[in-house]
Design a protein around this motif. Structure first.
Motif, PDB file in Angstrom:
ATOM      1  N   LEU A 181       8.194  -9.105  -0.870  1.00 43.53           N
ATOM      2  CA  LEU A 181       7.702  -7.987  -2.176  1.00 43.53           C
ATOM      3  C   LEU A 181       6.027  -8.428  -2.241  1.00 43.53           C
ATOM      4  O   LEU A 181       5.331  -7.654  -2.989  1.00 43.53           O
ATOM      5  N   ASP A 182       5.752  -9.512  -1.755  1.00 41.02           N
ATOM      6  CA  ASP A 182       4.323  -9.910  -1.813  1.00 41.02           C
ATOM      7  C   ASP A 182       3.447  -9.313  -0.573  1.00 41.02           C
ATOM      8  O   ASP A 182       2.138  -9.503  -0.720  1.00 41.02           O
ATOM      9  N   GLY A 183       3.957  -8.608   0.366  1.00 40.13           N
ATOM     10  CA  GLY A 183       3.376  -7.924   1.165  1.00 40.13           C
ATOM     11  C   GLY A 183       3.604  -8.290   2.706  1.00 40.13           C
ATOM     12  O   GLY A 183       3.064  -7.609   3.442  1.00 40.13           O
ATOM     13  N   HIS A 184       4.630  -9.235   2.926  1.00 40.47           N
ATOM     14  CA  HIS A 184       4.971  -9.743   4.111  1.00 40.47           C
ATOM     15  C   HIS A 184       6.012  -8.827   4.767  1.00 40.47           C
ATOM     16  O   HIS A 184       7.296  -9.283   4.457  1.00 40.47           O
ATOM     17  N   VAL A 185       5.722  -7.639   5.261  1.00 38.20           N
ATOM     18  CA  VAL A 185       7.018  -6.727   5.421  1.00 38.20           C
ATOM     19  C   VAL A 185       7.073  -6.508   6.945  1.00 38.20           C
ATOM     20  O   VAL A 185       7.869  -5.529   7.244  1.00 38.20           O
ATOM     21  N   ARG A 186       6.627  -7.570   7.682  1.00 41.48           N
ATOM     22  CA  ARG A 186       6.924  -7.304   9.259  1.00 41.48           C
ATOM     23  C   ARG A 186       8.268  -8.164   9.190  1.00 41.48           C
ATOM     24  O   ARG A 186       8.556  -9.595   9.450  1.00 41.48           O
ATOM     25  N   LEU A 187       9.570  -7.400   9.173  1.00 44.24           N
ATOM     26  CA  LEU A 187      10.890  -7.632   8.821  1.00 44.24           C
ATOM     27  C   LEU A 187      11.337  -8.676  10.290  1.00 44.24           C
ATOM     28  O   LEU A 187      12.249  -9.549  10.029  1.00 44.24           O
TER      29      LEU A 187
END
Length: 279
Positions: free
Chosen positions: A116-122
């Motif tokens: 949710l803080d922006g680290h979206v490379r799952l």
């Protein structure tokens, strides 16, 4: 000038690859700072919380191999020296694969703050769960070495081939992590279901018993051969013990690997955009 997405671990910079499984996976592999370090710190933290530290990380392997192994060896009329290597190799592969699968079901909710803080490379979180499973496998190695030392017989050629089987195990753990992480993000109870099923699957896998005790024409044998863990254990353990690998197991693992990655890639591209909403 555009910047390399690999150098932008957060925010908009990685949106260029978002939803493309192989692209994001390659970027994650090239940048292990997050997933490798966080996995190692998690192991260190768990060890520091107890007085015995890393001894507790070794405890499950000792209990499985020399606890359950001794009990079931006595029931079978065998010595622990002969049976320990059978249990050790089977338990190591089973624990590695099951650990990765169970952890992946909770990996996105467990890292909700980062996502949710922006680290979206799952793919970073998927590799994080696999790295923890790798550390768990390393905790089995001392017990496996002891089992080799007391074993009356094993085949060096099988040991040479073992890394190839481990690679296949981790490749399948990867695609399974992709699928189960998405399902686990959508349905919060998936992790608990898998954790409880693991006990049944362990008993259904020939670790504390042998495959020849379940003939192919019996219900128990049919269930065993439908169990994916059986095939992964066998392609790893059988060559080391000088036993033939069933062609059925090789076909099973090969088809599962190819189909699994096709399904994982499609699901990742279709549903990763919804993960921040689900968690």
């Amino acid at each position: 000038m555009s910047r390399d997405p690999a150098l932008q671990p957060f925010g908009v910079g990685r949106a260029t690859a978002h939803g493309r499984f192989w692209t994001e996976l390659w970027i994650s592999v090239r940048n292990p700072e997050f997933w490798a370090l966080s996995s190692w710190l998690d192991i260190i933290t768990r060890a520091r919380r107890s007085r015995l530290g890393f001894v507790w990380l070794l405890a499950p392997s000792v209990v499985y191999v020399f606890g359950l192994g001794s009990f079931f060896a006595a029931m079978r009329g065998e010595s622990i020296q002969a049976f320990a290597i059978h249990v050790a190799l089977g338990a190591m592969i089973f624990r590695t694969l099951m650990s990765a699968i169970v952890a992946s079901a909770n990996v996105y909710p467990g890292n909700a703050a980062f996502i949710l803080d922006g680290h979206v490379r799952l793919t970073d979180y998927l590799l994080q769960s696999l790295a923890r499973a790798f550390f768990d496998m390393c905790m089995y190695l001392p017990v496996v070495v002891v089992a080799f030392a007391i074993a009356p017989d094993f085949h060096w050629l099988g040991i040479v081939l073992a890394p190839l089987a481990v690679v296949l195990v981790y490749l399948n753990a990867l695609w399974a992590a992709v699928v189960l992480s998405l399902v686990g993000a959508r349905f919060a109870d998936v992790g608990q279901v898998l954790a409880n099923l693991s006990i049944f699957v362990f008993l259904l896998t020939p670790i504390i018993w042998t495959a020849n005790e379940a003939p192919a024409d019996s219900i128990r044998g049919q269930l065993m051969r439908l169990n994916p863990f059986y095939h992964f254990v066998e392609i790893f353990r059988a060559p080391i013990l000088g036993q033939p690998v069933e062609p059925h197991s090789l076909v099973y693992v090969g088809v599962m690997t190819v189909v699994g990655f096709l399904v994982a890639g499609l699901l990742y591209r279709r549903y990763t955009r919804f993960v921040p909403l689900w968690i």
